[in-house]
Write a protein that holds these residues in place. Structure first.
Motif, PDB file in Angstrom:
ATOM      1  N   PRO A 172       3.649   9.615  -3.345  1.00 37.62           N
ATOM      2  CA  PRO A 172       2.379   9.833  -2.654  1.00 37.62           C
ATOM      3  C   PRO A 172       1.189   9.571  -3.572  1.00 37.62           C
ATOM      4  N   CYS A 173       0.208   8.815  -3.091  1.00 31.12           N
ATOM      5  CA  CYS A 173      -1.013   8.540  -3.865  1.00 31.12           C
ATOM      6  C   CYS A 173      -2.198   8.676  -2.914  1.00 31.12           C
ATOM      7  N   GLU A 174      -3.216   9.373  -3.360  1.00 28.28           N
ATOM      8  CA  GLU A 174      -4.414   9.598  -2.527  1.00 28.28           C
ATOM      9  C   GLU A 174      -5.324   8.375  -2.578  1.00 28.28           C
ATOM     10  N   LEU A 175      -4.987   7.346  -1.852  1.00 26.75           N
ATOM     11  CA  LEU A 175      -5.751   6.095  -1.901  1.00 26.75           C
ATOM     12  C   LEU A 175      -6.511   5.868  -0.600  1.00 26.75           C
ATOM     13  N   ARG A 176      -7.645   5.205  -0.731  1.00 26.45           N
ATOM     14  CA  ARG A 176      -8.414   4.761   0.438  1.00 26.45           C
ATOM     15  C   ARG A 176      -8.645   3.267   0.287  1.00 26.45           C
ATOM     16  N   HIS A 177      -8.342   2.508   1.315  1.00 25.41           N
ATOM     17  CA  HIS A 177      -8.658   1.075   1.256  1.00 25.41           C
ATOM     18  C   HIS A 177      -9.310   0.643   2.560  1.00 25.41           C
ATOM     19  N   ARG A 178      -9.660  -0.623   2.637  1.00 23.09           N
ATOM     20  CA  ARG A 178     -10.310  -1.140   3.850  1.00 23.09           C
ATOM     21  C   ARG A 178      -9.203  -1.543   4.821  1.00 23.09           C
ATOM     22  N   PRO A 179      -8.909  -0.688   5.810  1.00 18.02           N
ATOM     23  CA  PRO A 179      -7.780  -1.016   6.687  1.00 18.02           C
ATOM     24  C   PRO A 179      -8.146  -2.110   7.685  1.00 18.02           C
ATOM     25  N   SER A 180      -7.139  -2.779   8.220  1.00 15.54           N
ATOM     26  CA  SER A 180      -7.392  -3.766   9.275  1.00 15.54           C
ATOM     27  C   SER A 180      -7.633  -3.018  10.578  1.00 15.54           C
ATOM     28  N   GLY A 181      -8.694  -3.398  11.277  1.00 17.19           N
ATOM     29  CA  GLY A 181      -9.031  -2.706  12.520  1.00 17.19           C
ATOM     30  C   GLY A 181      -8.317  -3.312  13.718  1.00 17.19           C
ATOM     31  N   LYS A 182      -8.826  -2.964  14.891  1.00 14.08           N
ATOM     32  CA  LYS A 182      -8.215  -3.446  16.144  1.00 14.08           C
ATOM     33  C   LYS A 182      -8.891  -4.726  16.633  1.00 14.08           C
ATOM     34  N   ASP A 183      -9.930  -5.170  15.931  1.00 17.49           N
ATOM     35  CA  ASP A 183     -10.682  -6.332  16.399  1.00 17.49           C
ATOM     36  C   ASP A 183      -9.876  -7.628  16.231  1.00 17.49           C
ATOM     37  N   PHE A 184     -10.481  -8.727  16.646  1.00 15.19           N
ATOM     38  CA  PHE A 184      -9.782 -10.013  16.625  1.00 15.19           C
ATOM     39  C   PHE A 184      -9.333 -10.383  15.204  1.00 15.19           C
ATOM     40  N   LYS A 185     -10.226 -10.129  14.233  1.00 14.29           N
ATOM     41  CA  LYS A 185      -9.904 -10.449  12.843  1.00 14.29           C
ATOM     42  C   LYS A 185      -8.664  -9.661  12.388  1.00 14.29           C
ATOM     43  N   GLY A 186      -8.635  -8.385  12.771  1.00 16.99           N
ATOM     44  CA  GLY A 186      -7.486  -7.530  12.415  1.00 16.99           C
ATOM     45  C   GLY A 186      -6.197  -8.050  13.034  1.00 16.99           C
ATOM     46  N   GLN A 187      -6.285  -8.491  14.287  1.00 13.02           N
ATOM     47  CA  GLN A 187      -5.063  -8.979  14.959  1.00 13.02           C
ATOM     48  C   GLN A 187      -4.599 -10.309  14.352  1.00 13.02           C
ATOM     49  N   LEU A 188      -5.559 -11.152  13.973  1.00 12.35           N
ATOM     50  CA  LEU A 188      -5.187 -12.412  13.309  1.00 12.35           C
ATOM     51  C   LEU A 188      -4.473 -12.127  11.989  1.00 12.35           C
ATOM     52  N   HIS A 189      -5.027 -11.147  11.253  1.00 13.20           N
ATOM     53  CA  HIS A 189      -4.435 -10.767   9.974  1.00 13.20           C
ATOM     54  C   HIS A 189      -2.992 -10.279  10.187  1.00 13.20           C
ATOM     55  N   ARG A 190      -2.789  -9.464  11.223  1.00 14.15           N
ATOM     56  CA  ARG A 190      -1.436  -8.958  11.505  1.00 14.15           C
ATOM     57  C   ARG A 190      -0.480 -10.084  11.874  1.00 14.15           C
ATOM     58  N   ALA A 191      -1.003 -11.075  12.591  1.00 14.97           N
ATOM     59  CA  ALA A 191      -0.156 -12.215  12.961  1.00 14.97           C
ATOM     60  C   ALA A 191       0.306 -12.943  11.695  1.00 14.97           C
ATOM     61  N   ALA A 192      -0.617 -13.103  10.739  1.00 14.47           N
ATOM     62  CA  ALA A 192      -0.247 -13.778   9.479  1.00 14.47           C
ATOM     63  C   ALA A 192       0.751 -12.916   8.697  1.00 14.47           C
ATOM     64  N   GLN A 193       0.526 -11.612   8.708  1.00 15.67           N
ATOM     65  CA  GLN A 193       1.473 -10.715   8.021  1.00 15.67           C
ATOM     66  C   GLN A 193       2.865 -10.844   8.657  1.00 15.67           C
ATOM     67  N   TYR A 194       2.893 -10.834   9.989  1.00 15.42           N
ATOM     68  CA  TYR A 194       4.175 -10.901  10.696  1.00 15.42           C
ATOM     69  C   TYR A 194       4.913 -12.197  10.352  1.00 15.42           C
ATOM     70  N   ARG A 195       4.165 -13.311  10.371  1.00 14.55           N
ATOM     71  CA  ARG A 195       4.761 -14.620  10.044  1.00 14.55           C
ATOM     72  C   ARG A 195       5.366 -14.595   8.638  1.00 14.55           C
ATOM     73  N   ASP A 196       4.608 -14.121   7.651  1.00 12.51           N
ATOM     74  CA  ASP A 196       5.087 -14.147   6.268  1.00 12.51           C
ATOM     75  C   ASP A 196       6.256 -13.178   6.052  1.00 12.51           C
ATOM     76  N   VAL A 197       6.181 -12.030   6.705  1.00 13.02           N
ATOM     77  CA  VAL A 197       7.278 -11.056   6.575  1.00 13.02           C
ATOM     78  C   VAL A 197       8.555 -11.648   7.175  1.00 13.02           C
ATOM     79  N   GLN A 198       8.437 -12.285   8.350  1.00 14.58           N
ATOM     80  CA  GLN A 198       9.626 -12.885   8.978  1.00 14.58           C
ATOM     81  C   GLN A 198      10.196 -14.012   8.118  1.00 14.58           C
ATOM     82  N   LEU A 199       9.323 -14.802   7.497  1.00 15.28           N
ATOM     83  CA  LEU A 199       9.816 -15.881   6.624  1.00 15.28           C
ATOM     84  C   LEU A 199      10.586 -15.303   5.438  1.00 15.28           C
ATOM     85  N   ALA A 200      10.042 -14.231   4.866  1.00 17.35           N
ATOM     86  CA  ALA A 200      10.719 -13.590   3.714  1.00 17.35           C
ATOM     87  C   ALA A 200      12.082 -13.052   4.134  1.00 17.35           C
ATOM     88  N   ILE A 201      12.128 -12.433   5.295  1.00 14.33           N
ATOM     89  CA  ILE A 201      13.387 -11.848   5.775  1.00 14.33           C
ATOM     90  C   ILE A 201      14.405 -12.959   6.061  1.00 14.33           C
TER      91      ILE A 201
END
Ligand SMILES: O=c1ccn([C@@H]2O[C@H](COP(=O)(O)OP(=O)(O)O[C@H]3O[C@H](CO)[C@@H](O)[C@H](O)[C@H]3O)[C@@H](O)[C@H]2O)c(=O)[nH]1
Ligand SMILES: O=C(O)[C@H](O)COP(=O)(O)O
Length: 296
Positions: free
Chosen positions: A248-277
Motif C-alpha cells: 500500500p502506498c498513499e499516492l495521488r495521480h491524475r486519473p483517466s476520467g469518463k470523457d472521450f480522452k479517457g475512453q480513448l486512453h483505455r482503448a489503447a491500454q486494452y490493445r497493448d495489454v491484449q498484445l502483451a497477453i
C-alpha cells in the motif's frame, strides 16, 4: 513458500490482506512467514564495513508532456531514502518537461520522438546501468509515474521489501482516486490473464509504480510495448520464479476520467495489454510443444 515450491509451481507470491488492510504475501507451508527473493543479495566482502556497499536506488520517471507536475514529482522523489539518482526520461514531450525536470534536480534524457512508456523505461534502465559503479551493487530500479507530484515520496515503502530480499519486485497498491472513471474492463482483463498464467491474482495489475532488482528487470526484457508493460513484467517475472508483492502506498495521480480522452486512453491500454497477453500465450504454447532439450 520455499524456493523449490515456488519454482515448481511458477506462481510467485499469493496476495492476502492483513488486519491493517495491507496487501502482503501469503505464508506458505512450513516455518517461513515470507518468501525470499530470487535475486541474490549482494555480499559484503570479508573485512569490509557493511555500509561500504550500501544499496542505492535510482528513481526512473517516464514522462510525456508532464511540465505541470514533473518538478514536484522530482523534488519529492529525491527525498526517498537510499535514492541517489532521479532520472527523467522525456518521451518526446511537446512541452517543457525536460527543462522543468532538470531545474528540479533530475538527470534528464530525451527521446526525440514519442516511443511509449515501455521504451522510456528501457531507456531509463540503460542510463542507470551506465551510471552504476563497477564493484558496487547495481542500483535498485524504482519506476514511478511523472504525475505523482508531492506524493512521489510515498513510493518509499516499495524499497525495503526489495532491499531486504523479501521480493524481487514490489508494486504500489494505491487508494481510490478522486475523478477516476474506469469501468474495471482493462483492469479485469489484465488481472484474469495474470492469474491464469501465474496463479497470482494482483489487486492492481496496471500499477506502474514498481521497485525491482536489476536482475529481475533484465529477466523481463525486452519489455512488452506501451501500456502492456506492467502485465508483461508481472507474467514474465513470476513465470521465472521471481517474487512480487503489492504494498500500500498513499499516492495521488491524475486519473483517466469518463470523457472521450479517457475512453480513448483505455482503448489503447486494452490493445497493448491484449498484445502483451497474446505474445505470452504464444510463447507458453511454443514452450510446451517444443520443450527445451539440453545440447548433446
Ligand atoms: O507515451 C507515453 C505516455 C505516457 N508516458 C508516461 O507514463 C506514465 C503513465 O502515464 P499516465 O498518462 O499517467 O497513464 P495512467 O493510465 O494514468 O497510468 C496507469 O496505467 C498505466 C498502464 O496502463 C501505468 O503505466 C501507470 O503506472 C498507471 O498509473 C506517466 O509518467 C506519463 O508521462 C510516457 O512516458 N510515454
Ligand atoms: O481508469 C483506469 O483505471 C484505467 O484506465 C483502466 O480502466 P478500467 O477501469 O476501465 O479497466
Amino acid at each position: 513458500m520455499t524456493r523449490k515450491q515456488r519454482d515448481s509451481t511458477d506462481t510467485g507470491a499469493a496476495p492476502t490482506s492483513d488486519a491493517a488492510g495491507a496487501v502482503g504475501v501469503e505464508a506458505g507451508e512450513g516455518t517461513e512467514t515470507l518468501p525470499t527473493a530470487k535475486t541474490p543479495r549482494p555480499q559484503v566482502p570479508d573485512g569490509a564495513h557493511p555500509g561500504r556497499f550500501r544499496q542505492r536506488v535510482a528513481v526512473v520517471i517516464p514522462a510525456k508532456d508532464e511540465a505541470r507536475r514533473i518538478a514536484a514529482t522530482v523534488r519529492s522523489a529525491r527525498a526517498i531514502p537510499n535514492v541517489d539518482l532521479v532520472l527523467v526520461v522525456d518521451d518526446g514531450s511537446e512541452d517543457s518537461t525536460q527543462h522543468v525536470a532538470r531545474e528540479a534536480g533530475a538527470v534528464v534524457v530525451r527521446h526525440s520522438h514519442n516511443r511509449g512508456k515501455a521504451a522510456a523505461m528501457e531507456t531509463g534502465a540503460a542510463v542507470v546501468a551506465m551510471r552504476d559503479v563497477p564493484g558496487r551493487p547495481e542500483r535498485l530500479l524504482l519506476f514511478i509515474d511523472a504525475d505523482l507530484a508531492d506524493t512521489a515520496v510515498n513510493t518509499a515503502p516499495l524499497v525495503p521489501p526489495v532491499l531486504e530480499g523479501v521480493a524481487d519486485m514490489a508494486i504500489a497498491h494505491i487508494p481510490p482516486q478522486v475523478g477516476a472513471g474506469g469501468h474495471g474492463f482493462v483492469v479485469g482483463a489484465a488481472r484474469r490473464a495474470i492469474a491464469g498464467m501465474t496463479g497470482w491474482t494482483p489487486t492492481q495489475p496496471l500499477s506502474g509504480m514498481r521497485c525491482m532488482t536489476r536482475e529481475a528487470f533484465e529477466a523481463a526484457t525486452p519489455l512488452a510495448r506501451g501500456w502492456g508493460v506492467e502485465v508483461g513484467l508481472t507474467i514474465d517475472l513470476l513465470r521465472q520464479g521471481y517474487v512480487a508483492v503489492e504494498i500500500p502506498c498513499e499516492l495521488r495521480h491524475r486519473p483517466s476520467g469518463k470523457d472521450f480522452k479517457g475512453q480513448l486512453h483505455r482503448a489503447a491500454q486494452y490493445r497493448d495489454v491484449q498484445l502483451a497477453i497474446s505474445a505470452r500465450r504464444v510463447r507458453r504454447t511454443v514452450d510446451v510443444v517444443r520443450p527445451h532439450h539440453p545440447a548433446p
